[in-house]
Design an enzyme around this catalytic site. Structure first.
Site, PDB file in Angstrom:
ATOM      1  N   THR A  10       0.284   5.301   7.337  1.00 22.08           N
ATOM      2  CA  THR A  10      -0.362   5.592   8.619  1.00 22.08           C
ATOM      3  C   THR A  10      -1.865   5.562   8.374  1.00 22.08           C
ATOM      4  OG1 THR A  10       1.457   7.021   9.274  1.00 22.08           O
ATOM      5  CG2 THR A  10      -0.606   7.261  10.488  1.00 22.08           C
TER       6      THR A  10
ATOM      7  N   LEU B  73       0.821   4.459   1.351  1.00 21.19           N
ATOM      8  CA  LEU B  73      -0.352   5.092   0.735  1.00 21.19           C
ATOM      9  C   LEU B  73      -1.003   6.075   1.705  1.00 21.19           C
ATOM     10  CD1 LEU B  73      -1.643   1.787  -0.871  1.00 21.19           C
ATOM     11  CD2 LEU B  73      -0.699   3.755  -2.106  1.00 21.19           C
ATOM     12  N   PRO B  74      -1.891   6.957   1.184  1.00 20.95           N
ATOM     13  CA  PRO B  74      -2.429   8.014   2.051  1.00 20.95           C
ATOM     14  C   PRO B  74      -3.315   7.525   3.206  1.00 20.95           C
ATOM     15  CG  PRO B  74      -2.686   8.608  -0.272  1.00 20.95           C
ATOM     16  CD  PRO B  74      -2.213   7.185  -0.237  1.00 20.95           C
TER      17      PRO B  74
ATOM     18  N   LYS C 136       1.839   4.236  16.830  1.00 18.48           N
ATOM     19  CA  LYS C 136       2.015   5.511  16.118  1.00 18.48           C
ATOM     20  C   LYS C 136       1.009   6.542  16.640  1.00 18.48           C
ATOM     21  CE  LYS C 136       2.705   8.197  12.305  1.00 18.48           C
ATOM     22  NZ  LYS C 136       3.871   8.826  11.808  1.00 18.48           N
TER      23      LYS C 136
ATOM     24  N   LYS D  59      -4.478  14.726  10.748  1.00 26.04           N
ATOM     25  CA  LYS D  59      -4.880  13.377  10.311  1.00 26.04           C
ATOM     26  C   LYS D  59      -4.519  12.342  11.390  1.00 26.04           C
ATOM     27  CE  LYS D  59      -3.373   9.581   7.454  1.00 26.04           C
ATOM     28  NZ  LYS D  59      -2.447   8.978   6.543  1.00 26.04           N
TER      29      LYS D  59
HETATM   30  P1  NAD Z   1       1.805  11.373  -0.587  1.00 24.44           P
HETATM   31  O1  NAD Z   1       0.442  11.901  -0.799  1.00 24.44           O
HETATM   32  O2  NAD Z   1       2.987  12.236  -0.906  1.00 24.44           O
HETATM   33  O3  NAD Z   1       2.004   9.982  -1.378  1.00 24.44           O
HETATM   34  C1  NAD Z   1       1.019   9.016  -1.549  1.00 24.44           C
HETATM   35  C2  NAD Z   1       1.247   8.365  -2.900  1.00 24.44           C
HETATM   36  O4  NAD Z   1       0.355   7.264  -3.041  1.00 24.44           O
HETATM   37  C3  NAD Z   1       0.986   9.307  -4.075  1.00 24.44           C
HETATM   38  O5  NAD Z   1       2.140   9.354  -4.901  1.00 24.44           O
HETATM   39  C4  NAD Z   1      -0.222   8.675  -4.780  1.00 24.44           C
HETATM   40  O6  NAD Z   1      -0.194   8.854  -6.187  1.00 24.44           O
HETATM   41  C5  NAD Z   1      -0.057   7.220  -4.401  1.00 24.44           C
HETATM   42  N1  NAD Z   1      -1.276   6.437  -4.501  1.00 24.44           N
HETATM   43  C6  NAD Z   1      -2.511   6.680  -3.985  1.00 24.44           C
HETATM   44  N2  NAD Z   1      -3.369   5.668  -4.273  1.00 24.44           N
HETATM   45  C7  NAD Z   1      -2.651   4.752  -4.968  1.00 24.44           C
HETATM   46  C8  NAD Z   1      -2.960   3.492  -5.543  1.00 24.44           C
HETATM   47  N3  NAD Z   1      -4.188   2.966  -5.463  1.00 24.44           N
HETATM   48  N4  NAD Z   1      -1.987   2.823  -6.186  1.00 24.44           N
HETATM   49  C9  NAD Z   1      -0.735   3.339  -6.286  1.00 24.44           C
HETATM   50  N5  NAD Z   1      -0.372   4.542  -5.759  1.00 24.44           N
HETATM   51  C10 NAD Z   1      -1.320   5.237  -5.120  1.00 24.44           C
HETATM   52  O7  NAD Z   1       1.866  10.932   0.952  1.00 24.44           O
HETATM   53  P2  NAD Z   1       3.167  10.735   1.866  1.00 24.44           P
HETATM   54  O8  NAD Z   1       3.530  12.013   2.543  1.00 24.44           O
HETATM   55  O9  NAD Z   1       4.190   9.977   1.092  1.00 24.44           O
HETATM   56  O10 NAD Z   1       2.538   9.808   3.020  1.00 24.44           O
HETATM   57  C11 NAD Z   1       2.285   8.437   2.812  1.00 24.44           C
HETATM   58  C12 NAD Z   1       1.876   7.837   4.141  1.00 24.44           C
HETATM   59  O11 NAD Z   1       2.925   8.053   5.090  1.00 24.44           O
HETATM   60  C13 NAD Z   1       0.611   8.464   4.743  1.00 24.44           C
HETATM   61  O12 NAD Z   1      -0.154   7.452   5.330  1.00 24.44           O
HETATM   62  C14 NAD Z   1       1.174   9.445   5.775  1.00 24.44           C
HETATM   63  O13 NAD Z   1       0.271   9.686   6.845  1.00 24.44           O
HETATM   64  C15 NAD Z   1       2.413   8.705   6.252  1.00 24.44           C
HETATM   65  N6  NAD Z   1       3.474   9.546   6.812  1.00 24.44           N
HETATM   66  C16 NAD Z   1       3.851  10.705   6.181  1.00 24.44           C
HETATM   67  C17 NAD Z   1       4.869  11.475   6.745  1.00 24.44           C
HETATM   68  C18 NAD Z   1       5.313  12.741   6.076  1.00 24.44           C
HETATM   69  O14 NAD Z   1       6.040  13.519   6.719  1.00 24.44           O
HETATM   70  N7  NAD Z   1       4.936  13.002   4.825  1.00 24.44           N
HETATM   71  C19 NAD Z   1       5.510  11.054   7.923  1.00 24.44           C
HETATM   72  C20 NAD Z   1       5.140   9.844   8.513  1.00 24.44           C
HETATM   73  C21 NAD Z   1       4.115   9.100   7.942  1.00 24.44           C
END
Ligand code: NAD
Length: 302
Positions: A102, A71-72, A177, A252
């Site tokens: 994260t 999740l975000p 991290k 972030k």
């Molecule tokens: P994203 O915004 O693409 O995905 C988040 C998903 O969570 C969305 O599909 C959203 O609809 C869903 N969501 C939000 N609240 C919800 C709820 N209450 N119930 C169900 N679903 C819900 O984000 P992402 O890029 O997939 O990143 C996710 C996590 O991974 C973050 O914490 C980010 O910091 C971490 N991260 C991302 C990357 C990257 O390169 N994108 C790399 C390492 C870590």
């Protein structure tokens, strides 16, 4: 084969859940986005109407082996797990909870403590590697939780990643991290400064990179992610700074790292400067560019 409930199917969670389906697990998914759910349904996952329904799977009495969330931010993680209607209240000790988001370490510790009170194994397991590694199943996981939980977790994490580390108790994964990404930002900025200085003094950035890679300035940014356009064909710098790893995400992560530093009284001046530069890039409208575009701040100085 394990029964897995996977919550959060965004850029990272989607391909991670897909790898669990491909590995032969029974995966029930939930995301606020119906489109994201449909993509997993097409691969063979079961779609639930809510996070609660996902952990109950098909039968009301049935409990899943693992709940995995991606999740975000901390408020989303606290929102789904804690409180009377939270997922923890609906689970038993047979389920292991892995939050791969994260987020801030205090929220991970809070969810970990709430899970421990109910006898449920919890780990924060943030990842390094980005969307490409999520798709390839080569993520690195940095885990925080009890050793017994780690032993159970690594079995399923191995279907989504290749390097799985036990960093310490709940919250330790988030701290690891934060440390890593702060260092990454610092050596990326340092590499940009060194390259720009060399180029302004008549050096070829490819030749200078080769020299530094064979010398004591060697680092990951120079080795696999050169920020100077044209030096590495496949690096974001040679492709208009298309991400890769976005400036918004680095900003972030640096915000979370600054919180960790201030909560533990660390005077991390380089980390603070790095954060300021990434916030400046966001303010310049470059939040969606790759984080190696920090080089353009130096170029703009004229
Ligand atoms: P994203 O915004 O693409 O995905 C988040 C998903 O969570 C969305 O599909 C959203 O609809 C869903 N969501 C939000 N609240 C919800 C709820 N209450 N119930 C169900 N679903 C819900 O984000 P992402 O890029 O997939 O990143 C996710 C996590 O991974 C973050 O914490 C980010 O910091 C971490 N991260 C991302 C990357 C990257 O390169 N994108 C790399 C390492 C870590």
């Amino acid at each position: 084969m394990a029964h897995v409930a996977f919550i959060g199917l965004g850029n990272m969670g989607g391909p991670m859940a897909a790898n669990l389906v491909r590995a032969g697990h029974s995966v029930t998914v939930f995301d606020l986005s119906a489109e994201a759910c449909q993509q997993l349904a097409d691969l063979g996952a079961t779609v639930a109407a809510s996070a609660s329904e996902a952990v109950r799977a098909a039968e009301p009495a049935f409990r899943v082996d693992y709940v995995i969330s991606m999740l975000p931010a901390g408020k989303h993680v606290a929102g789904i797990y804690l409180g009377e209607n939270g997922l923890l209240a609906q689970l038993g000790p047979e389920t292991t909870v892995l939050d791969c988001s994260t987020i801030d370490a205090p929220t991970s510790r809070e969810v970990g403590a709430a899970a421990a009170q109910l006898g449920i194994g919890f780990m924060d397991a943030p990842v390094s590697g980005g969307v490409a590694a999520a798709a390839a199943g080569t993520l690195a996981f940095m885990c925080g939780g009890e050793a017994a939980t780690f032993d159970k977790a690594r079995v399923i994490l191995a279907d989504m990643g290749k390097n799985i580390f036990h960093a310490g108790p709940a919250g330790a994964g988030q701290v690891a991290k934060g440390c890593n990404n702060m260092l990454l930002a610092i050596h990326m900025i340092g590499s940009c400064e060194a390259l720009e200085m060399g180029v302004r003094n008549g050096l070829d950035p490819a030749v200078l990179s080769e020299i530094m890679l064979a010398s004591s300035g060697r680092n990951w940014s120079l080795e696999v992610y050169n920020p100077y356009p044209g030096v590495m064909e496949k690096a974001p710098a040679s492709n208009g700074y298309k991400p890769g790893f976005m400036v918004d995400l680095m900003a972030k992560d640096l915000g979370l790292a600054m919180d960790i530093a201030s909560q533990s009284g660390v005077d991390n001046q380089m980390g603070q400067l790095a954060r300021e530069l990434y916030v400046r890039l966001q303010e310049a409208g470059m939040g969606q560019q790759d984080f190696s575009s920090v080089l353009t701040l130096l170029e703009r100085k004229g």
